[in-house]
Write a protein that holds these residues in place. Structure first.
Motif, short mmCIF file in Angstrom:
data_model
loop_
_atom_site.label_atom_id
_atom_site.label_comp_id
_atom_site.label_asym_id
_atom_site.label_seq_id
_atom_site.Cartn_x
_atom_site.Cartn_y
_atom_site.Cartn_z
N LEU A 97 0.83 -1.21 0.00
CA LEU A 97 0.00 0.00 0.00
C LEU A 97 0.87 1.26 0.00
O LEU A 97 0.53 2.25 -0.63
CB LEU A 97 -0.93 0.00 1.21
CG LEU A 97 -2.03 -1.07 1.21
CD1 LEU A 97 -2.74 -1.11 2.56
CD2 LEU A 97 -3.04 -0.80 0.09
N LEU A 98 2.01 1.21 0.70
CA LEU A 98 2.93 2.34 0.72
C LEU A 98 3.41 2.67 -0.69
O LEU A 98 3.53 3.84 -1.05
CB LEU A 98 4.11 2.02 1.63
CG LEU A 98 5.28 3.01 1.62
CD1 LEU A 98 4.84 4.37 2.15
CD2 LEU A 98 6.44 2.47 2.44
N TYR A 99 3.67 1.64 -1.48
CA TYR A 99 4.23 1.88 -2.81
C TYR A 99 3.18 2.13 -3.89
O TYR A 99 3.44 1.94 -5.07
CB TYR A 99 5.19 0.74 -3.18
CG TYR A 99 6.50 0.94 -2.47
CD1 TYR A 99 7.40 1.89 -2.90
CD2 TYR A 99 6.77 0.25 -1.29
CE1 TYR A 99 8.57 2.13 -2.21
CE2 TYR A 99 7.94 0.49 -0.59
CZ TYR A 99 8.84 1.43 -1.08
OH TYR A 99 9.99 1.68 -0.38
N THR A 100 2.00 2.56 -3.42
CA THR A 100 1.06 3.21 -4.34
C THR A 100 1.45 4.67 -4.52
O THR A 100 0.82 5.40 -5.29
CB THR A 100 -0.39 3.13 -3.81
OG1 THR A 100 -0.45 3.76 -2.52
CG2 THR A 100 -0.85 1.69 -3.69
N SER A 101 2.49 5.11 -3.80
CA SER A 101 2.89 6.52 -3.81
C SER A 101 3.16 7.09 -5.21
O SER A 101 2.81 8.25 -5.46
CB SER A 101 4.11 6.75 -2.92
OG SER A 101 5.20 5.97 -3.35
N PRO A 102 3.78 6.34 -6.15
CA PRO A 102 3.98 6.94 -7.48
C PRO A 102 2.68 7.35 -8.15
O PRO A 102 2.64 8.35 -8.88
CB PRO A 102 4.68 5.82 -8.26
CG PRO A 102 5.38 5.01 -7.23
CD PRO A 102 4.46 5.04 -6.04
N ALA A 103 1.60 6.59 -7.91
CA ALA A 103 0.30 6.97 -8.48
C ALA A 103 -0.18 8.29 -7.90
O ALA A 103 -0.71 9.15 -8.63
CB ALA A 103 -0.72 5.86 -8.21
N PHE A 104 0.01 8.48 -6.60
CA PHE A 104 -0.36 9.75 -5.97
C PHE A 104 0.51 10.89 -6.50
O PHE A 104 0.01 11.99 -6.76
CB PHE A 104 -0.20 9.65 -4.44
CG PHE A 104 -1.27 8.84 -3.77
CD1 PHE A 104 -2.58 9.31 -3.69
CD2 PHE A 104 -0.98 7.62 -3.20
CE1 PHE A 104 -3.57 8.58 -3.06
CE2 PHE A 104 -1.96 6.87 -2.57
CZ PHE A 104 -3.25 7.34 -2.50
N VAL A 105 1.80 10.63 -6.63
CA VAL A 105 2.71 11.67 -7.11
C VAL A 105 2.33 12.11 -8.51
O VAL A 105 2.28 13.31 -8.81
CB VAL A 105 4.18 11.18 -7.09
CG1 VAL A 105 5.09 12.21 -7.76
CG2 VAL A 105 4.63 10.96 -5.66
N ILE A 106 2.07 11.15 -9.40
CA ILE A 106 1.71 11.49 -10.78
C ILE A 106 0.41 12.30 -10.81
O ILE A 106 0.31 13.32 -11.50
CB ILE A 106 1.59 10.23 -11.64
CG1 ILE A 106 2.99 9.71 -11.97
CG2 ILE A 106 0.81 10.50 -12.92
CD1 ILE A 106 3.01 8.54 -12.91
N THR A 107 -0.59 11.87 -10.04
CA THR A 107 -1.87 12.58 -10.01
C THR A 107 -1.69 14.01 -9.51
O THR A 107 -2.17 14.97 -10.12
CB THR A 107 -2.87 11.84 -9.11
OG1 THR A 107 -3.04 10.51 -9.59
CG2 THR A 107 -4.22 12.55 -9.11
N LEU A 108 -0.99 14.17 -8.39
CA LEU A 108 -0.79 15.50 -7.81
C LEU A 108 0.12 16.36 -8.67
O LEU A 108 -0.06 17.58 -8.76
CB LEU A 108 -0.19 15.37 -6.41
CG LEU A 108 -1.10 14.69 -5.36
CD1 LEU A 108 -0.35 14.45 -4.06
CD2 LEU A 108 -2.35 15.53 -5.10
N SER A 109 1.10 15.73 -9.34
CA SER A 109 2.01 16.49 -10.21
C SER A 109 1.28 17.05 -11.42
O SER A 109 1.54 18.17 -11.85
CB SER A 109 3.16 15.59 -10.67
OG SER A 109 3.95 15.18 -9.59
N VAL A 110 0.36 16.27 -11.95
CA VAL A 110 -0.43 16.74 -13.10
C VAL A 110 -1.36 17.87 -12.67
O VAL A 110 -1.51 18.88 -13.37
CB VAL A 110 -1.24 15.58 -13.71
CG1 VAL A 110 -2.23 16.09 -14.75
CG2 VAL A 110 -0.30 14.56 -14.35
N LEU A 111 -1.96 17.75 -11.47
CA LEU A 111 -2.94 18.74 -11.01
C LEU A 111 -2.28 20.04 -10.57
O LEU A 111 -2.76 21.14 -10.89
CB LEU A 111 -3.76 18.17 -9.86
CG LEU A 111 -4.72 17.03 -10.20
CD1 LEU A 111 -5.38 16.49 -8.93
CD2 LEU A 111 -5.78 17.51 -11.18
N PHE A 112 -1.16 19.94 -9.84
CA PHE A 112 -0.60 21.13 -9.19
C PHE A 112 0.73 21.60 -9.78
O PHE A 112 1.06 22.78 -9.70
CB PHE A 112 -0.42 20.88 -7.69
CG PHE A 112 -1.71 20.58 -6.98
CD1 PHE A 112 -2.64 21.58 -6.76
CD2 PHE A 112 -2.00 19.30 -6.54
CE1 PHE A 112 -3.84 21.32 -6.11
CE2 PHE A 112 -3.20 19.02 -5.89
CZ PHE A 112 -4.12 20.04 -5.67
#
Length: 302
Positions: A97-112
């Protein structure tokens, strides 16, 4: 060099198990170890900063929220979620679950951060998540008995882990990587250390064995790792940096084999290969092809 620094940081993070294992055998709880980590790191960084980076330590008050983001919302929140997820599930599930982090990074990087999204990044994220699950030897049925709240907290660890790349990327537009690393751990230490003072295990820190573990934990997988990652993050997209950093479980697995004589199963081996392939995929240069007029032959990638 930036990619190598990020990979170096992830490798150093992968060595954290050696120091954590030593301190936990002495009797420290998970959050006490986190407090030791951020506290020793802050002291080391303060000494180095006053000696070599005084000019880089100047920050503007309006930017303090960025370091609250990296120190509290990332370091403290991520560790709390991760260790809580371990208690509520188990280590392999929490790690996956911790290594779902790249998905969060990509989503937040695209948005912000207005970074571009492409198929290669999405494929690499999928590969790293599946690869991390294989390294942790997760099966499709293993998470079925866990509550929604425990899975949600585990995903919170992935989000908290990802927030360092987001807040850090913004801070690095203005500040030196050393300043980012120092104020991140200073903020985390100011939040955690007061609750640690006066506890029974506090005095044990001055015993030689504990002291060496504490210094090693603060230096190798913390100061060196986060400074290297911040240095690389300054020059690389947040999304790419997060994917490269997933070589950490590979390093942790290799540490287990070399130091603790653990064995790698076939499934773990496949996970390692998948993670490394995903990291290579996201860093391959884009190929450009020309079609010749007469023979319609494709030229080599340029």
């Amino acid at each position: 060099m930036a990619y190598l620094m990020i990979a170096f940081a992830a490798t150093m993070w992968g060595l954290i198990g050696f120091f954590v294992k030593g301190l936990s055998e002495i009797g420290y709880s998970a959050m006490e170890i986190v407090t030791i980590r951020v506290g020793t790191a802050a002291i080391m960084l303060l000494i180095v900063g006053l000696s070599f980076f005084r000019a880089q330590l100047k920050i503007k008050f309006r930017d303090v929220p960025l370091f609250i983001g990296t120190g509290l919302l990332s370091i403290v929140f991520f560790n709390w979620c991760y260790f809580t997820a371990i208690e509520k599930t188990n280590i392999p599930v929490a790690a996956a679950l911790l290594y779902t982090s790249p998905a969060f990074v990509i989503t937040l990087s695209v948005l912000f951060l207005k970074e571009k999204l492409n198929f290669r990044k999405l494929l690499a994220v999928g590969g790293t998540i599946i690869g991390s699950a294989l390294v942790a030897e997760i099966t499709l049925t293993q998470g079925s008995s866990f509550s929604f709240s425990s899975i949600f907290i585990g995903l919170g660890a992935g989000l908290g882990y990802a927030l360092y790349s987001i807040f850090g990327k913004v801070a690095l537009r203005t500040y030196h990587p050393f300043a980012l690393t120092f104020y991140t751990f200073l903020t985390a230490a100011l939040f955690l250390v007061p609750s640690f003072i006066g506890k029974p295990h506090t005095n044990l820190l001055f015993q030689p064995e504990v002291f060496l573990y504490a210094v090693g934990l603060g230096l190798v997988p913390t100061v060196l790792a986060y400074f290297a990652y911040s240095w690389g993050l300054e020059q690389v997209e947040s999304s790419r940096a997060a994917i490269i950093a997933t070589v950490e479980p590979v390093a942790a697995t290799i540490l287990g084999v070399m130091v603790y004589l653990e064995k790698i199963s076939f499934i773990q081996g496949m996970g390692i290969v998948l993670i490394l392939a995903s990291v290579i995929l996201v860093n391959l240069p884009k190929g450009k092809y020309r079609i010749k007029n007469k023979n319609h032959e494709k030229s080599a990638p340029s």
